[in-house]
Design a protein around this motif. Sequence first.
Motif, short mmCIF file in Angstrom:
data_model
loop_
_atom_site.label_atom_id
_atom_site.label_comp_id
_atom_site.label_asym_id
_atom_site.label_seq_id
_atom_site.Cartn_x
_atom_site.Cartn_y
_atom_site.Cartn_z
N ASN A 1 -9.77 68.00 -73.82
CA ASN A 1 -9.70 66.65 -74.40
C ASN A 1 -8.42 65.94 -73.99
O ASN A 1 -8.42 64.74 -73.72
N ARG A 2 -7.31 66.67 -73.95
CA ARG A 2 -6.04 66.07 -73.54
C ARG A 2 -6.12 65.61 -72.09
O ARG A 2 -5.69 64.51 -71.75
N GLN A 3 -6.72 66.44 -71.22
CA GLN A 3 -6.86 66.06 -69.82
C GLN A 3 -7.77 64.84 -69.66
O GLN A 3 -7.48 63.94 -68.87
N LEU A 4 -8.85 64.80 -70.42
CA LEU A 4 -9.75 63.65 -70.36
C LEU A 4 -9.05 62.39 -70.82
O LEU A 4 -9.25 61.31 -70.25
N GLN A 5 -8.21 62.51 -71.83
CA GLN A 5 -7.47 61.35 -72.33
C GLN A 5 -6.47 60.85 -71.29
O GLN A 5 -6.33 59.64 -71.08
N VAL A 6 -5.79 61.78 -70.61
CA VAL A 6 -4.84 61.39 -69.56
C VAL A 6 -5.58 60.68 -68.42
O VAL A 6 -5.12 59.65 -67.92
N GLU A 7 -6.73 61.22 -68.03
CA GLU A 7 -7.51 60.60 -66.96
C GLU A 7 -7.98 59.21 -67.36
O GLU A 7 -7.97 58.27 -66.56
N ALA A 8 -8.39 59.05 -68.62
CA ALA A 8 -8.84 57.75 -69.10
C ALA A 8 -7.69 56.74 -69.08
O ALA A 8 -7.87 55.58 -68.71
N GLU A 9 -6.49 57.18 -69.46
CA GLU A 9 -5.32 56.30 -69.42
C GLU A 9 -5.00 55.88 -67.99
O GLU A 9 -4.67 54.72 -67.73
N LEU A 10 -5.11 56.83 -67.04
CA LEU A 10 -4.85 56.49 -65.64
C LEU A 10 -5.86 55.47 -65.12
O LEU A 10 -5.50 54.52 -64.42
#
Length: 180
Positions: A63-72
């Motif tokens: 979930n943290r990785q998905l959130q970082v990708e969404a922010e990028l």
Amino acid sequence: MAKTLQEQLLQAGLVDQKKAKQIKQQKRKQKKQTPRGHEGVDEVKLATQKAREEKAEKDREKNRQLQVEAELRSLQAQVKQIIEMNRIARNDGEVGYQFTDGTKIKKIYVTEAQQNALAKGQIAIARLEELYELIPKGAAEKILQRNADAIVLLNQQDSQEEVDEDDPYADYQIPDDLMW
């Protein structure tokens, strides 16, 4: 009637009476030593609990990785929108302006006024996918806050350049747009 395994072994002669009594006593002792309701350490429960904790940790990381990708992706979309809204038309410029993009030298054609503005730092060059666009300095600064890689060229005017006192050419400035 059904005979227990112990009785069957006694009849077959594989175990004698003395050995059977010892086994029975060991089982009784073992039962008395374990507290009621706790028949030994339940390894299955421990293993499932550990597996649940590991899965929860993996899910949190994912979930943290998905959130970082969404922010990028969000930042990239903002950069693209800023460039598209603020791009300056080059109006079939006839002056070739060369700049470096990483290790490559690129060339775009601009008008003479745009060339002067680029040299003074009033206009910047931004990369939009595979194209290069001219944008105002204010928009370039907004983009720098979001993604510095999108700005290819933004000249900064240093008014406090150090000048050597003994330099005989200190009074003569070299223009940034000098064509060789």
